[in-house]
Design a protein around this motif. Structure first.
Motif, PDB file in Angstrom:
ATOM      1  N   SER A  40      96.012 -10.047 -12.369  1.00 28.80           N
ATOM      2  CA  SER A  40      94.890  -9.156 -12.428  1.00 28.80           C
ATOM      3  C   SER A  40      94.564  -8.944 -11.094  1.00 28.80           C
ATOM      4  CB  SER A  40      93.875 -10.269 -12.577  1.00 28.80           C
ATOM      5  OG  SER A  40      93.703 -11.419 -11.862  1.00 28.80           O
ATOM      6  N   HIS A  41      95.268  -9.186  -9.866  1.00 29.80           N
ATOM      7  CA  HIS A  41      94.925  -8.471  -8.674  1.00 29.80           C
ATOM      8  C   HIS A  41      95.907  -7.448  -8.329  1.00 29.80           C
ATOM      9  CE1 HIS A  41      91.518 -11.391  -7.444  1.00 29.80           C
ATOM     10  NE2 HIS A  41      92.311 -12.388  -8.225  1.00 29.80           N
ATOM     11  N   TRP A  66     101.207  -6.995  -3.101  1.00 30.48           N
ATOM     12  CA  TRP A  66     100.406  -5.815  -3.849  1.00 30.48           C
ATOM     13  C   TRP A  66     101.335  -5.046  -4.295  1.00 30.48           C
ATOM     14  CZ3 TRP A  66      97.422  -1.128  -2.529  1.00 30.48           C
ATOM     15  CH2 TRP A  66      96.314  -1.123  -3.443  1.00 30.48           C
ATOM     16  N   PRO A  68     101.106  -1.555  -5.659  1.00 29.70           N
ATOM     17  CA  PRO A  68     101.225  -0.336  -5.435  1.00 29.70           C
ATOM     18  C   PRO A  68     102.038   0.166  -3.943  1.00 29.70           C
ATOM     19  CG  PRO A  68      99.058  -0.949  -6.318  1.00 29.70           C
ATOM     20  CD  PRO A  68      99.743  -1.938  -5.900  1.00 29.70           C
ATOM     21  N   THR A  89      98.458   2.224 -13.307  1.00 30.59           N
ATOM     22  CA  THR A  89      96.912   2.292 -13.321  1.00 30.59           C
ATOM     23  C   THR A  89      96.380   2.770 -14.601  1.00 30.59           C
ATOM     24  OG1 THR A  89      97.187   2.721 -10.900  1.00 30.59           O
ATOM     25  CG2 THR A  89      95.035   3.016 -11.671  1.00 30.59           C
ATOM     26  N   PHE A  92      95.676   0.660 -17.478  1.00 27.02           N
ATOM     27  CA  PHE A  92      94.220   0.285 -17.590  1.00 27.02           C
ATOM     28  C   PHE A  92      93.237   1.181 -17.809  1.00 27.02           C
ATOM     29  CE2 PHE A  92      96.766  -2.918 -14.752  1.00 27.02           C
ATOM     30  CZ  PHE A  92      96.858  -3.816 -15.722  1.00 27.02           C
ATOM     31  N   LEU A  93      93.542   2.368 -17.323  1.00 20.82           N
ATOM     32  CA  LEU A  93      92.508   3.272 -17.611  1.00 20.82           C
ATOM     33  C   LEU A  93      92.357   3.736 -19.140  1.00 20.82           C
ATOM     34  CD1 LEU A  93      92.887   5.813 -14.650  1.00 20.82           C
ATOM     35  CD2 LEU A  93      90.977   4.253 -15.020  1.00 20.82           C
ATOM     36  N   THR A  94      93.549   3.855 -19.937  1.00 20.36           N
ATOM     37  CA  THR A  94      93.657   4.387 -21.132  1.00 20.36           C
ATOM     38  C   THR A  94      93.922   3.106 -22.034  1.00 20.36           C
ATOM     39  OG1 THR A  94      96.089   4.426 -20.780  1.00 20.36           O
ATOM     40  CG2 THR A  94      94.892   6.198 -20.384  1.00 20.36           C
ATOM     41  N   PRO A 127      92.417  -8.412 -20.886  1.00 16.84           N
ATOM     42  CA  PRO A 127      93.573  -7.948 -20.009  1.00 16.84           C
ATOM     43  C   PRO A 127      93.647  -8.713 -19.004  1.00 16.84           C
ATOM     44  CG  PRO A 127      91.767  -6.461 -19.613  1.00 16.84           C
ATOM     45  CD  PRO A 127      91.349  -7.533 -20.875  1.00 16.84           C
TER      46      PRO A 127
ATOM     47  N   ARG B  29      85.468   7.148 -18.887  1.00 21.12           N
ATOM     48  CA  ARG B  29      86.695   7.207 -19.583  1.00 21.12           C
ATOM     49  C   ARG B  29      86.791   5.548 -20.071  1.00 21.12           C
ATOM     50  NH1 ARG B  29      92.040   9.003 -16.676  1.00 21.12           N
ATOM     51  NH2 ARG B  29      93.517   8.698 -18.463  1.00 21.12           N
ATOM     52  N   GLN B  30      86.629   4.776 -19.363  1.00 17.28           N
ATOM     53  CA  GLN B  30      86.803   3.407 -19.506  1.00 17.28           C
ATOM     54  C   GLN B  30      85.888   2.890 -20.689  1.00 17.28           C
ATOM     55  OE1 GLN B  30      88.701   0.786 -17.242  1.00 17.28           O
ATOM     56  NE2 GLN B  30      89.578   2.505 -17.364  1.00 17.28           N
ATOM     57  N   THR B  33      87.544   4.666 -23.918  1.00 18.70           N
ATOM     58  CA  THR B  33      88.733   4.002 -24.365  1.00 18.70           C
ATOM     59  C   THR B  33      88.566   2.691 -24.649  1.00 18.70           C
ATOM     60  OG1 THR B  33      89.762   5.280 -22.638  1.00 18.70           O
ATOM     61  CG2 THR B  33      91.041   3.630 -23.180  1.00 18.70           C
ATOM     62  N   HIS B  34      88.035   1.716 -23.878  1.00 16.46           N
ATOM     63  CA  HIS B  34      87.993   0.214 -24.236  1.00 16.46           C
ATOM     64  C   HIS B  34      87.036  -0.075 -25.040  1.00 16.46           C
ATOM     65  CE1 HIS B  34      91.320   0.221 -21.466  1.00 16.46           C
ATOM     66  NE2 HIS B  34      90.475   0.621 -20.280  1.00 16.46           N
ATOM     67  N   GLU B  52      86.334  -6.468 -17.568  1.00 18.10           N
ATOM     68  CA  GLU B  52      87.788  -6.990 -17.561  1.00 18.10           C
ATOM     69  C   GLU B  52      88.903  -5.758 -17.125  1.00 18.10           C
ATOM     70  OE1 GLU B  52      88.064  -8.459 -21.428  1.00 18.10           O
ATOM     71  OE2 GLU B  52      86.845 -10.477 -20.918  1.00 18.10           O
ATOM     72  N   TRP B  53      88.480  -4.811 -17.588  1.00 17.34           N
ATOM     73  CA  TRP B  53      89.426  -3.494 -17.779  1.00 17.34           C
ATOM     74  C   TRP B  53      89.305  -2.745 -16.218  1.00 17.34           C
ATOM     75  CZ3 TRP B  53      93.756  -2.799 -20.770  1.00 17.34           C
ATOM     76  CH2 TRP B  53      93.586  -3.232 -21.887  1.00 17.34           C
ATOM     77  N   ARG B  55      88.313  -4.304 -13.421  1.00 18.39           N
ATOM     78  CA  ARG B  55      88.937  -5.094 -12.490  1.00 18.39           C
ATOM     79  C   ARG B  55      90.290  -4.888 -12.444  1.00 18.39           C
ATOM     80  NH1 ARG B  55      88.115 -11.103 -11.006  1.00 18.39           N
ATOM     81  NH2 ARG B  55      86.729 -11.153 -12.602  1.00 18.39           N
ATOM     82  N   LEU B  56      91.053  -4.863 -13.308  1.00 19.09           N
ATOM     83  CA  LEU B  56      92.463  -4.516 -13.197  1.00 19.09           C
ATOM     84  C   LEU B  56      92.873  -3.050 -12.853  1.00 19.09           C
ATOM     85  CD1 LEU B  56      93.643  -6.272 -16.690  1.00 19.09           C
ATOM     86  CD2 LEU B  56      94.070  -7.021 -14.418  1.00 19.09           C
ATOM     87  N   ALA B  57      92.174  -2.172 -13.278  1.00 25.19           N
ATOM     88  CA  ALA B  57      92.344  -0.925 -12.680  1.00 25.19           C
ATOM     89  C   ALA B  57      92.105  -0.671 -11.230  1.00 25.19           C
ATOM     90  CB  ALA B  57      91.589   0.276 -13.506  1.00 25.19           C
ATOM     91  N   ALA B  59      91.802  -3.054  -8.991  1.00 26.17           N
ATOM     92  CA  ALA B  59      92.762  -4.007  -8.159  1.00 26.17           C
ATOM     93  C   ALA B  59      94.270  -3.307  -7.977  1.00 26.17           C
ATOM     94  CB  ALA B  59      92.989  -5.316  -9.070  1.00 26.17           C
ATOM     95  N   LEU B  60      94.610  -2.207  -8.591  1.00 25.54           N
ATOM     96  CA  LEU B  60      95.509  -1.296  -8.297  1.00 25.54           C
ATOM     97  C   LEU B  60      95.341  -0.323  -7.451  1.00 25.54           C
ATOM     98  CD1 LEU B  60      97.270  -1.530 -11.999  1.00 25.54           C
ATOM     99  CD2 LEU B  60      98.281  -2.247  -9.652  1.00 25.54           C
TER     100      LEU B  60
END
Lengths: 379, 90
Positions: A40-41, A66, A68, A89, A92-94, A127, B29-30, B33-34, B52-53, B55-57, B59-60
């Motif tokens: 999750s990080h 990490w 990326p 990424t 998680f956006l879609t 997720p 968008r989030q 979508t979610h 929840e979503w 956080r993951l996006a 974090a990247l």
């Protein structure tokens, strides 16, 4: 104090969980393609041997890092893909599984092309990370490149003699070598028409080869889309009448200005209208409708033709793809037109969408932005 | 005049501290979508699932776990109807 029976149940459950985890780990490690799991990080929590082999990092250099920053992704031009646009990424956006072709940078700095698929890891509906499976496609790309080069070179080599044949047949028809009998005229006319078709196929191949090689620069200028479409329709009228079809051009506007490469967009619409004519039986109607929706313009080319099944729609834009139907043999073609048209529309930052019902008809919708920022876009 | 959804507005305001001008598009968008609902229909009850979503996006996008947790906690404060005013000190 825990009773012996409860303790036994607890131990048994722990053992079962351990076994299941071991099985899942074994399964993950035996995936034949490279695979990562991120937590999750955004840190890499699992990696298998093919991934290590492809990227050249050790397991220690990957686990806990990490993602990326550790696994650098580039596009085909060698530009680093911004984090927001990276497939992982986008997952998680879609909320969708993403498949993509990108380049990864190996530990030694070299680039490796990969085909990947990333999906969210869900615990229940929550997720908790992502799993990515990828493979090295160096060989596939080399083969594709060789094929594209072959098409480019061979079609270029074919065009010169085919064009000469056209000139000579034209001269014969025009009487440069003496008067011809009616039968001779008829046969030469057929030869001329066949040669025209041959040149059209060669030209299609060359256009596609140019797009694939990234050798297309758009010459964008502000042009009237309605005027262009009127012209496209007018040019197709004789073909439409010969098939007893009708065509109408509908728009609420007398003029819509779009920044476009007029010559290439013209070919896109010629292609769509030509397809509508070829795949529509006689006495049916074709409609070209233009509408403005906020900052974009949509051109719908609708027919009452044979239609396309949902399974076949995705195949339409593939190179050399031809969908068999009642009219496809008569229609002919190389299966390159829509592939090329889609690439050109994409270069204009637009898209082509299709809705279709078999035996009722199809609608090809081209949407284009009214303003495009880059005037000399290349792919 | 269309009424502005205050929950969406609060989420976007907080997000601007972390995502800058892209936050409106990112959040909308989030949500679509979610949560599968129009952005203007978001309520406080939706925030936990949405976070929840996010956080993951997020974090990247940043390697700073502290920043991720701070962003997430500020969003969760909106769910609890608390005034979210904490600003990340960069």
């Amino acid at each position: 104090m825990t009773s012996p029976v409860k303790q036994l149940e607890k131990d048994s459950l722990t053992l079962q969980l351990k076994r299941e985890k071991a099985e899942a780990d074994t399964l993950f490690m035996s995936i034949g393609e490279g695979a990562f799991v991120t937590d999750s990080h955004g840190r890499i929590s699992k990696v298998n041997k093919p991934a290590i082999d492809i990227l050249g990092f050790s397991k220690r250099e990957l686990i806990g890092k990490w993602y990326p920053d550790t696994v650098v992704a580039e596009d085909s031009h060698g530009q680093i893909i911004p984090k927001i646009n990276r497939p992982i990424t986008q997952v998680f956006l879609t909320g969708q599984t993403i498949t993509s072709r990108i380049y990864y940078r190996r530990k030694d700095g070299s680039r490796v092309p990969v085909s990947l698929s990333v999906a969210p890891v869900l615990k229940g509906s929550k997720p908790v990370g992502a799993i990515e499976v990828f493979r090295d496609i160096t060989q596939e790309l080399t083969l594709e490149q060789a094929k594209d080069d072959f098409i480019a070179v061979s079609s270029h080599q074919l065009r010169t003699p085919a064009t000469a044949v056209k000139q000579y047949i034209g001269m014969l028809i025009d009487g440069f070598a003496g008067k011809l009998s009616r039968d001779q005229q008829k046969l030469l006319r057929r030869a001329y028409d066949s040669n025209e078709r041959q040149l059209k196929i060669i030209e299609d191949l060359l256009q596609v080869a140019r797009v694939d090689a990234g050798n297309i620069a758009l010459y964008l200028e502000t042009s009237d889309l309605i005027l262009l479409l009127k012209d496209v329709v007018r040019e197709q009228l004789s073909k439409i009448h010969s098939r007893n079809q009708t065509i109408s051009l509908e728009s609420q506007h007398s003029s819509i200005l779009v920044l476009m490469d007029q010559a290439r967009m013209r070919m896109v619409f010629e292609n769509l209208v030509d397809n509508a004519i070829k795949y529509t039986p006689p006495r049916k109607k074709i409609t070209v409708r233009i509408t403005r929706k906020r900052a974009k313009v949509v051109v719908e080319v609708m027919d009452e033709g044979v239609g396309i099944s949902a399974d076949d729609i995705d195949k339409l834009f593939q190179k050399f793809s031809r969908i068999p139907n009642d009219l496809s043999v008569e229609a002919g073609g190389t299966g390159l037109g829509l592939y090329w048209a889609e690439r050109i529309v994409k270069l204009h930052h637009g898209k082509i969408e299709i809705t279709s019902t078999p035996k009722k008809g199809s609608s090809f919708n081209v949407s284009l932005p009214l303003i495009i920022k880059n005037h000399t876009d290349k792919i | 005049m269309a009424k502005i959804n205050p929950v969406r507005q609060q989420i976007i305001t907080i997000s601007r501290d972390y995502l800058g001008p892209a936050s409106e598009r990112f959040i909308d968008r989030q949500v679509e979508t979610h949560l599968k609902k129009p952005v203007d229909e978001i309520t406080r009850n939706d925030i936990v699932k949405l976070v929840e979503w996010i956080r993951l996006a997020f974090a990247l996008l940043t390697n700073d776990s502290r920043e991720v947790e701070e962003y997430v906690n500020r969003l969760l404060e909106v769910a609890k109807n608390k005034k979210a005013t904490l600003s990340y000190n960069r």
